[in-house]
Design an enzyme around this catalytic site. Structure first.
Site, PDB file in Angstrom:
ATOM      1  N   GLU A   1     -27.036  -6.018  40.322  1.00 17.56           N
ATOM      2  CA  GLU A   1     -26.975  -7.125  39.627  1.00 17.56           C
ATOM      3  C   GLU A   1     -27.733  -7.089  38.327  1.00 17.56           C
ATOM      4  OE1 GLU A   1     -28.451 -10.455  37.964  1.00 17.56           O
ATOM      5  OE2 GLU A   1     -29.100 -10.993  39.874  1.00 17.56           O
TER       6      GLU A   1
ATOM      7  N   ASN B   1     -38.908 -11.432  39.050  1.00 26.37           N
ATOM      8  CA  ASN B   1     -38.808 -12.724  38.473  1.00 26.37           C
ATOM      9  C   ASN B   1     -38.435 -13.903  39.605  1.00 26.37           C
ATOM     10  OD1 ASN B   1     -36.287 -11.570  38.859  1.00 26.37           O
ATOM     11  ND2 ASN B   1     -35.417 -12.670  37.000  1.00 26.37           N
TER      12      ASN B   1
ATOM     13  N   CYS C   1     -32.032 -13.973  35.138  1.00 26.81           N
ATOM     14  CA  CYS C   1     -31.041 -12.849  34.565  1.00 26.81           C
ATOM     15  C   CYS C   1     -29.961 -13.703  33.867  1.00 26.81           C
ATOM     16  CB  CYS C   1     -30.606 -11.992  35.755  1.00 26.81           C
ATOM     17  SG  CYS C   1     -30.356 -12.986  37.041  1.00 26.81           S
TER      18      CYS C   1
ATOM     19  N   GLU D   1     -23.637 -11.341  45.173  1.00 26.63           N
ATOM     20  CA  GLU D   1     -24.478 -11.782  46.295  1.00 26.63           C
ATOM     21  C   GLU D   1     -24.164 -13.119  46.518  1.00 26.63           C
ATOM     22  OE1 GLU D   1     -28.235  -8.924  45.627  1.00 26.63           O
ATOM     23  OE2 GLU D   1     -28.331 -10.799  44.630  1.00 26.63           O
TER      24      GLU D   1
END
Length: 493
Positions: free
Chosen positions: A252, A154, A286, A464
């Site tokens: 993640e 994505n 997300c 992250e």
């Protein structure tokens, strides 16, 4: 849309050289269904050779001075910016997002690389207070070793740099597996990095069947770190398999982000922020909003404002007026979104706009779905419990603060949440009560190089971005040194 030949001819990279397998796979533009290039389809032997190269390169790369590693990264950031237009064309064709969004993503990708190029110089340690005379306690940070990075489709440029930049800054060497739907942009980015002087073997790229590549790296005890972005189910399996060698892991994963709008919020600001977030990347984000909770006194008015903005969204990859929303990544995603919407309608939800696949004319061969707004949605519908990952905005109502917090926290996910209010006391209460790794207040932008990004519960482990994103690739080493004999100084006074 034209793609430069040097980018469409994708390559795996092992030990600083292109690795072109005879077995190749086409890369498809989801807007047109047409092939835009080919990529090698690697195997277990190629995945192992990538680790061989990273393992061999680790001693010299980890011993380079931090500013030397940082300079390579800053050159890479500059190269990404210099080639931004060509890279954006490739990204748009490969992933489907409009060229303006692709250009923005390349800017974010370069920002992460530049930030970690600077942060490489700031990896330090600390001296702790001793427990005995003549004792010195030193804490050092050292790179983990070979890191395996598995990136999603994505945001296939930004996610490559968001993982690679901190790993390389820390002194790790890497093997990277980009998503099978979007490997060309990763190959092009790595090509630029190698051109900017990255030593052979420090970064290696392999494509192929995800389970095969992942399994190969998980079984290899030389791989000391796994970093993965993707589905929760796959993340759980990676965590199980990582236990065999006690690998460091950061994940993640999925989300189910609520946006909570209280009755004192600025409704124009809210409507703009929600629509910008919800329909970015065709809803394939997300940390994208999945549920819109609106306090009952303002519900109808906010529904009107959201409806008005969504009905103006232009759909397409490259048409007049600069499209604001492109296609979904593939037909399976299109069918999934259509199923969620139809099930909600069958259970009593009402459409304000959208609600169907676009299949005629310019949309015939792509995977498009109309920007959709649903009202009269309730918590029992499937699209409130699972990540839709598409251009669908469900609106629900609530009465009280305690009620909406409890409903928002029911989800097993905990990546991101958003709230809109002008009451500073409510901001503090609700932000603290929401069980999510990130909370946006009166805005919906969460990804910045200096800020930790990640979730809790089934949305993953680790972070992250920011200083902690660098620490994910570092291990602690404690040195306890006796500088003199115990009690020597005190006894002679």
């Amino acid at each position: 849309m034209r793609v430069h030949s040097w980018m469409s001819e994708g390559s795996c990279w092992i030990n600083g050289r292109k690795d072109t397998s005879s077995h190749r796979r086409e890369v498809i533009n989801p807007a047109t269904g047409e092939s835009i290039g080919e990529m090698p389809w690697g195997n277990e032997e190629m995945a192992t050779r990538a680790v061989d190269a990273a393992w061999t390169a680790f001693p010299s790369w980890s011993k380079k001075l931090p500013h030397e590693r940082g300079e390579v990264l800053k050159k890479w950031a500059n190269a990404i910016r210099c080639h931004r237009d060509s890279l954006a064309e490739l990204l748009s064709c490969e992933q489907g997002k409009p060229i303006a969004e692709a250009t923005g993503e390349l800017g974010v990708a370069a920002d992460f690389v530049e930030w970690y190029g600077e942060e490489a110089k700031r990896v330090g340690g600390e001296i702790l207070a001793p427990s005995r005379h003549g004792q010195q306690i030193t804490v050092l940070y050292r790179p983990v070793g070979v890191a395996a990075l598995i990136t999603p489709w994505n945001y296939p440029a930004a996610m490559v740099t968001r993982k690679m930049a901190p790993a390389l800054a820390a002194g790790c060497t890497v093997v990277i597996k980009p998503a099978s739907d979007t490997p060309l942009i990763a190959s092009a980015l790595l090509s630029l990095l190698i051109e900017e002087g990255l030593p052979p073997g420090v970064a290696n790229l392999v494509t192929g069947e995800a389970a095969m590549v992942g399994r190969t790296w998980l079984k290899d005890d030389r791989v000391r770190k796994i970093s993965f972005t993707g589905s929760t189910d796959v993340g759980k399996e990676l965590m199980r398999q990582s236990a065999d060698h006690m690998k460091r892991i950061s994940l993640e994963l999925g989300g189910n982000a609520p946006a909570i709008v209280f009755d004192d919020a600025d409704l124009d600001r809210v409507a703009d922020a929600i629509v910008d977030n919800k329909f970015e990347n065709c809803g394939q984000m997300c940390n994208g909003i999945n549920l819109i909770y609106v306090q009952e006194p303002i519900r109808e008015e906010l529904e009107r404002r959201i409806h008005r903005r969504v009905s103006r969204i232009v759909v397409g990859q490259k048409i007049e007026g600069r499209p604001q929303i492109g296609p979904l990544i593939h037909r399976k995603a299109q069918e999934k979104v259509a199923t969620f919407v139809q099930e909600a309608i069958d259970q009593g939800a009402r459409l304000l706009c959208g609600g169907k696949k676009l299949t005629d004319g310019m949309y015939e061969k792509g995977y498009y779905y109309e920007p959709t707004v649903l009202v009269d949605v309730n918590d029992g519908m499937a699209l409130t419990k699972k990540e839709v990952f598409g251009p669908v905005a469900p609106i629900l109502s609530f009465q009280s603060e305690a009620e909406v917090v409890e409903r928002s926290n029911r989800t097993p996910y905990g990546l991101a949440a958003y709230l809109f209010t002008q009451d500073v006391h409510r901001i503090n209460r609700v932000s603290e009560a929401l069980d999510f790794g990130m909370v946006g207040v009166n805005g919906t932008s969460l990804s910045f190089p200096q800020a930790p990004f990640g979730g809790v519960k089934e949305s993953g482990v680790g972070r992250e971005g920011g200083r902690v994103g660098l620490e994910e690739f570092l291990e602690l080493k404690t040195l306890i040194t006796m500088l003199t004999e115990e009690n020597d100084i005190g006894s002679k006074e």
